[in-house]
Design a protein around this motif. Sequence first.
Motif, PDB file in Angstrom:
ATOM      1  N   SER A   1       0.679   0.748  -2.697  1.00  0.00           N
ATOM      2  CA  SER A   1       0.427  -0.242  -1.653  1.00  0.00           C
ATOM      3  C   SER A   1      -0.268  -1.468  -2.222  1.00  0.00           C
ATOM      4  O   SER A   1      -0.987  -1.390  -3.215  1.00  0.00           O
TER       5      SER A   1
ATOM      6  N   ARG B   1       1.223  -5.069   2.208  1.00  0.00           N
ATOM      7  CA  ARG B   1       2.426  -4.252   1.980  1.00  0.00           C
ATOM      8  C   ARG B   1       2.013  -2.791   1.807  1.00  0.00           C
ATOM      9  O   ARG B   1       1.693  -2.327   0.726  1.00  0.00           O
ATOM     10  N   ARG B   2       1.995  -2.083   2.925  1.00  0.00           N
ATOM     11  CA  ARG B   2       1.581  -0.681   2.934  1.00  0.00           C
ATOM     12  C   ARG B   2       2.792   0.224   2.733  1.00  0.00           C
ATOM     13  O   ARG B   2       3.807   0.074   3.401  1.00  0.00           O
ATOM     14  N   VAL B   3       2.718   1.154   1.794  1.00  0.00           N
ATOM     15  CA  VAL B   3       3.787   2.132   1.558  1.00  0.00           C
ATOM     16  C   VAL B   3       3.446   3.383   2.357  1.00  0.00           C
ATOM     17  O   VAL B   3       2.352   3.935   2.230  1.00  0.00           O
TER      18      VAL B   3
END
Length: 148
Positions: A44, A48-50
């Motif tokens: 992350s 932009r979070r995975v």
Amino acid sequence: MVERAERLCQTRGLQFTRLRRDVLAAVAAEHKPLGAYDIAERMSAPGRRVAAVSVYRALDFLTEQGFVHRISSRNAFVSCGHDHGEGAGLVFLICRTCGGIDEMTAPAVESALDQTLAGAGFTPTSRILEVEGECGACRGRGDAGENA
């Protein structure tokens, strides 16, 4: 590691997506097992979070292809850079002190296990043995500290 996986996926006619590549790279960069949430955190970036669920999907693929192994006792994953062959049993030596993992095959153990499984009429879907203890390096550091 990643290049090998990419070549094998191409040979096998499989998609090696950016997410799969990034997950494998994250696991390969560590010398200790990583859980899906740890991997998602490493991947992350600000804004932009995975999602862990996406990481789990990638890990399922990578495990099926033999690029990573799941360490059940840790619910974590380690990379694998070699081919064990069909049905090869694996033994993981897990150090409780440093968290390191050593991977090996043990033909004598595999042979005895084959006989036991055949006698029971059992067909395994996975043949991975996990042994916990203390690695030689940690044991050596402990011995050195005791002698000081």
